[in-house]
Scaffold this active site. Structure first.
Site, PDB file in Angstrom:
ATOM      1  N   LYS A   1     -14.048  -3.707   1.545  1.00 24.36           N
ATOM      2  CA  LYS A   1     -14.896  -2.512   1.426  1.00 24.36           C
ATOM      3  C   LYS A   1     -16.371  -2.805   1.725  1.00 24.36           C
ATOM      4  O   LYS A   1     -17.085  -1.945   2.212  1.00 24.36           O
ATOM      5  CB  LYS A   1     -14.732  -1.884   0.036  1.00 24.36           C
TER       6      LYS A   1
ATOM      7  N   ASP B   1     -13.672   6.666  -3.458  1.00 26.74           N
ATOM      8  CA  ASP B   1     -13.039   6.143  -4.683  1.00 26.74           C
ATOM      9  C   ASP B   1     -13.574   6.852  -5.927  1.00 26.74           C
ATOM     10  O   ASP B   1     -12.809   7.282  -6.787  1.00 26.74           O
ATOM     11  CB  ASP B   1     -13.295   4.636  -4.818  1.00 26.74           C
TER      12      ASP B   1
ATOM     13  N   ALA C   1     -14.722  -1.498  -7.241  1.00 24.32           N
ATOM     14  CA  ALA C   1     -14.318  -0.210  -7.810  1.00 24.32           C
ATOM     15  C   ALA C   1     -15.427   0.348  -8.705  1.00 24.32           C
ATOM     16  O   ALA C   1     -15.689   1.553  -8.697  1.00 24.32           O
ATOM     17  CB  ALA C   1     -13.020  -0.375  -8.595  1.00 24.32           C
TER      18      ALA C   1
ATOM     19  N   ASN D   1     -14.604   3.080   1.658  1.00 18.79           N
ATOM     20  CA  ASN D   1     -13.140   2.972   1.684  1.00 18.79           C
ATOM     21  C   ASN D   1     -12.497   3.872   2.734  1.00 18.79           C
ATOM     22  O   ASN D   1     -11.289   3.995   2.771  1.00 18.79           O
ATOM     23  CB  ASN D   1     -12.541   3.235   0.297  1.00 18.79           C
TER      24      ASN D   1
ATOM     25  N   SER E   1      -0.595   4.132   0.723  1.00 16.21           N
ATOM     26  CA  SER E   1      -1.326   5.103   1.548  1.00 16.21           C
ATOM     27  C   SER E   1      -0.484   5.699   2.675  1.00 16.21           C
ATOM     28  O   SER E   1      -0.566   6.912   2.915  1.00 16.21           O
ATOM     29  CB  SER E   1      -2.605   4.463   2.106  1.00 16.21           C
TER      30      SER E   1
ATOM     31  N   SER F   1       0.815  -1.220   0.000  1.00 17.69           N
ATOM     32  CA  SER F   1       0.000   0.000   0.000  1.00 17.69           C
ATOM     33  C   SER F   1       0.851   1.274   0.000  1.00 17.69           C
ATOM     34  O   SER F   1       1.821   1.391   0.749  1.00 17.69           O
ATOM     35  CB  SER F   1      -0.919   0.010   1.226  1.00 17.69           C
TER      36      SER F   1
HETATM   37  P1  NDP Z   1     -12.953  -6.624  -7.269  1.00 23.99           P
HETATM   38  O1  NDP Z   1     -12.229  -7.876  -6.912  1.00 23.99           O
HETATM   39  O2  NDP Z   1     -14.075  -6.166  -6.419  1.00 23.99           O
HETATM   40  O3  NDP Z   1     -13.535  -6.743  -8.760  1.00 23.99           O
HETATM   41  C1  NDP Z   1     -12.743  -7.148  -9.809  1.00 23.99           C
HETATM   42  C2  NDP Z   1     -13.543  -7.168 -11.094  1.00 23.99           C
HETATM   43  O4  NDP Z   1     -12.652  -7.476 -12.158  1.00 23.99           O
HETATM   44  C3  NDP Z   1     -14.662  -8.196 -11.134  1.00 23.99           C
HETATM   45  O5  NDP Z   1     -15.770  -7.624 -11.790  1.00 23.99           O
HETATM   46  C4  NDP Z   1     -14.029  -9.321 -11.971  1.00 23.99           C
HETATM   47  O6  NDP Z   1     -14.960 -10.096 -12.675  1.00 23.99           O
HETATM   48  C5  NDP Z   1     -13.223  -8.517 -12.950  1.00 23.99           C
HETATM   49  N1  NDP Z   1     -12.127  -9.252 -13.581  1.00 23.99           N
HETATM   50  C6  NDP Z   1     -11.055  -9.803 -12.993  1.00 23.99           C
HETATM   51  N2  NDP Z   1     -10.221 -10.344 -13.916  1.00 23.99           N
HETATM   52  C7  NDP Z   1     -10.802 -10.114 -15.131  1.00 23.99           C
HETATM   53  C8  NDP Z   1     -10.432 -10.413 -16.460  1.00 23.99           C
HETATM   54  N3  NDP Z   1      -9.298 -11.053 -16.750  1.00 23.99           N
HETATM   55  N4  NDP Z   1     -11.260 -10.043 -17.458  1.00 23.99           N
HETATM   56  C9  NDP Z   1     -12.408  -9.369 -17.183  1.00 23.99           C
HETATM   57  N5  NDP Z   1     -12.820  -9.049 -15.931  1.00 23.99           N
HETATM   58  C10 NDP Z   1     -12.014  -9.420 -14.908  1.00 23.99           C
HETATM   59  O7  NDP Z   1     -11.803  -5.492  -7.381  1.00 23.99           O
HETATM   60  P2  NDP Z   1     -11.998  -3.929  -7.211  1.00 23.99           P
HETATM   61  O8  NDP Z   1     -13.203  -3.542  -7.989  1.00 23.99           O
HETATM   62  O9  NDP Z   1     -11.896  -3.554  -5.794  1.00 23.99           O
HETATM   63  O10 NDP Z   1     -10.677  -3.366  -7.906  1.00 23.99           O
HETATM   64  C11 NDP Z   1     -10.494  -3.434  -9.317  1.00 23.99           C
HETATM   65  C12 NDP Z   1      -9.181  -2.775  -9.696  1.00 23.99           C
HETATM   66  O11 NDP Z   1      -9.208  -1.400  -9.390  1.00 23.99           O
HETATM   67  C13 NDP Z   1      -7.956  -3.329  -8.967  1.00 23.99           C
HETATM   68  O12 NDP Z   1      -6.891  -3.390  -9.901  1.00 23.99           O
HETATM   69  C14 NDP Z   1      -7.674  -2.300  -7.915  1.00 23.99           C
HETATM   70  O13 NDP Z   1      -6.309  -2.263  -7.541  1.00 23.99           O
HETATM   71  C15 NDP Z   1      -8.056  -1.034  -8.658  1.00 23.99           C
HETATM   72  N6  NDP Z   1      -8.432   0.068  -7.769  1.00 23.99           N
HETATM   73  C16 NDP Z   1      -7.724   1.217  -7.885  1.00 23.99           C
HETATM   74  C17 NDP Z   1      -8.039   2.302  -7.105  1.00 23.99           C
HETATM   75  C18 NDP Z   1      -7.257   3.561  -7.257  1.00 23.99           C
HETATM   76  O14 NDP Z   1      -7.381   4.428  -6.383  1.00 23.99           O
HETATM   77  N7  NDP Z   1      -6.482   3.732  -8.302  1.00 23.99           N
HETATM   78  C19 NDP Z   1      -9.141   2.246  -6.126  1.00 23.99           C
HETATM   79  C20 NDP Z   1      -9.870   1.005  -6.138  1.00 23.99           C
HETATM   80  C21 NDP Z   1      -9.500  -0.041  -6.923  1.00 23.99           C
HETATM   81  P3  NDP Z   1     -15.628 -11.432 -12.043  1.00 23.99           P
HETATM   82  O15 NDP Z   1     -16.630 -10.940 -11.040  1.00 23.99           O
HETATM   83  O16 NDP Z   1     -16.245 -12.063 -13.224  1.00 23.99           O
HETATM   84  O17 NDP Z   1     -14.503 -12.203 -11.451  1.00 23.99           O
END
Ligand code: NDP
Length: 272
Positions: A65, A101, A130, A86, A16, A14
């Site tokens: 979250k 976020d 996200a 968050n 943060s 992290s």
């Molecule tokens: P989650 O685990 O809640 O969700 C991940 C999502 O990605 C799911 O919908 C999942 O689908 C999908 N997914 C995973 N792999 C694939 C793939 N190969 N092809 C298509 N879809 C895929 O994660 P978060 O939503 O919390 O985070 C998502 C990203 O955002 C992370 O990389 C995180 O680090 C980043 N993030 C960045 C922030 C920032 O401040 N820059 C803040 C918050 C998040 P399924 O349900 O089908 O598995």
């Protein structure tokens, strides 16, 4: 000294603590900001322990979250609509919670990158935490179309129910958007952290489009490389979003909003 922490799993990576230490220095405040590792089983006890020891607030990252939302005594409207938080604030023995976020993403897009969302066609990839956080703040900027692409259509449609009916919205699987040109494509999946990319058509990018990956510190991810090769004119990663959401939490806790430029510069890695 006022104590803050970020809780997640994994958490060692992290940024943060570094970001908040920089904010404290820049705003002339004194605080301590550390990390807490938890599991779904130990999450509640770890937060309660930090609170009982006099902690003032916490950031919450994956995968907690939703659990943090359930734990909170009071949540904001946007947190309730997202069903995820968050940031936590401990006050008078209660836990208040918010979700920064989405407003961090919007601030980075509009303020830092100069991309005005109003009237634009926006495609959001993924239906995880996200996306939940980003959906309402994006919709509030009145894009011409807000589309959600996900491999499970029902999951995308379920998220869309949080939006007001007057938002121009489309939900589909990735191949449903094969020929639709978007001004902004946001990768809110976790594919980049696994070295993968969502199965997106190269024709989703309109002339002058911006491709934005929420992942940060990884350089040209498979999503961004695909976007560049498909003709997206502008590329950005999530470093700015991370810093902007941190600044919102800092302002909520400390009453002063720090400048974000220096922290973004420190986190930014070249997209090559
Ligand atoms: P989650 O685990 O809640 O969700 C991940 C999502 O990605 C799911 O919908 C999942 O689908 C999908 N997914 C995973 N792999 C694939 C793939 N190969 N092809 C298509 N879809 C895929 O994660 P978060 O939503 O919390 O985070 C998502 C990203 O955002 C992370 O990389 C995180 O680090 C980043 N993030 C960045 C922030 C920032 O401040 N820059 C803040 C918050 C998040 P399924 O349900 O089908 O598995």
């Amino acid at each position: 000294m006022d104590q803050y922490a970020v809780i997640g799993n994994p958490i060692a990576h992290s940024q943060s603590p570094r970001i908040h230490a920089g904010f404290a220095e820049a705003t002339g405040q004194v605080l301590a900001y550390t990390t807490r590792l938890a599991t779904p089983e130990t999450f509640v006890a770890t937060v309660r322990e930090f609170q009982a020891a006099g902690g003032r607030g916490m950031n919450v990252t994956a995968p907690f979250k939703l659990q943090a939302f359930d734990l909170a005594d009071a949540t904001t409207e946007r947190a309730r609509r997202a069903g995820a938080v968050n940031a936590l604030k401990f006050e008078d023995g209660r836990i208040r919670a918010d979700n920064f976020d989405g407003i961090g993403l919007v601030a980075d897009l509009q303020r830092n990158l100069g991309f005005a969302l109003a009237g634009r066609r926006v495609l959001l990839l993924g239906a995880g935490g996200a996306t939940r956080g980003a959906l309402l703040p994006l919709a509030a900027q009145r894009p011409a179309l807000l589309a959600i692409a996900h491999r499970d259509l029902a999951q995308a449609q379920a998220l869309a129910t949080a939006l007001d009916p007057d938002v121009a919205l489309a939900c589909g699987r990735y191949d449903d958007f094969g020929d639709a040109a978007f001004d902004l494509v946001i990768n809110a999946t976790s594919a980049s952290v696994k070295g993968e990319r969502p199965p997106l058509s190269p024709r989703v990018y309109a002339a002058g489009a911006l491709a934005y990956d929420l992942a940060y510190g990884r350089g040209l991810t498979p999503f961004l490389r695909h976007a560049r090769d498909a003709g997206a004119q502008h590329l950005a990663d999530g470093a700015g979003m991370l810093v902007e959401q941190a600044a919102e939490a800092y302002a909520w806790w400390r009453g002063v909003r720090p400048d974000t430029r220096a922290a973004i510069e420190r986190l930014r890695v070249p997209l090559v």
